[in-house]
Scaffold this motif. Structure first.
Motif, short mmCIF file in Angstrom:
data_model
loop_
_atom_site.label_atom_id
_atom_site.label_comp_id
_atom_site.label_asym_id
_atom_site.label_seq_id
_atom_site.Cartn_x
_atom_site.Cartn_y
_atom_site.Cartn_z
N SER A 291 0.83 -1.20 0.00
CA SER A 291 0.00 0.00 0.00
C SER A 291 0.86 1.25 0.00
N ALA A 292 2.02 1.21 0.65
CA ALA A 292 2.92 2.36 0.66
C ALA A 292 3.53 2.58 -0.73
N ALA A 293 3.91 1.52 -1.41
CA ALA A 293 4.46 1.65 -2.75
C ALA A 293 3.42 2.22 -3.71
N PHE A 294 2.18 1.76 -3.60
CA PHE A 294 1.12 2.27 -4.45
C PHE A 294 0.86 3.76 -4.17
N ALA A 295 0.77 4.13 -2.90
CA ALA A 295 0.52 5.52 -2.54
C ALA A 295 1.66 6.43 -3.02
N ALA A 296 2.90 5.96 -2.86
CA ALA A 296 4.05 6.76 -3.30
C ALA A 296 4.06 6.92 -4.82
#
Length: 94
Positions: free
Chosen positions: A26-31
């Motif tokens: 989820s952090a990679a997607f948000a970034a």
């Protein structure tokens, strides 16, 4: 170690593994979304060089910050959550 002093069960280790995977994905997607929103116009349109450089650098600075903040928030929220001792049951303190 768990709060009761024993070793973690397989279910607890699996839950931690799943939560870490969710935090990273989820952090990679948000970034990536943030980088695309900030630096995307500079990459798609013919903007002045200074504006392009500023937008791309802003994206390169903000995306890792969002990644780290998202991972930390997900993992800290998981750690702070009171997990029931057995699936489907409430903890004895409730």
């Amino acid at each position: 170690m768990t709060s009761h002093g024993g070793r973690r069960t397989q279910a607890e280790r699996d839950a931690i593994t799943v939560e870490i995977g969710y935090a990273l994905c989820s952090a990679a997607f948000a970034a990536a979304v943030l980088f695309g929103a900030v630096a995307g116009p500079a990459l798609l349109f013919g903007l002045p060089d200074t504006v392009e450089l500023l937008l791309v650098r802003a994206g390169l600075v903000l995306a890792p910050l969002l990644f780290a903040a998202r991972v930390a928030s997900v993992l800290l929220r998981f750690r702070a959550a009171d997990q029931p001792s057995q699936p489907g049951r409430t903890s004895p303190d409730s």
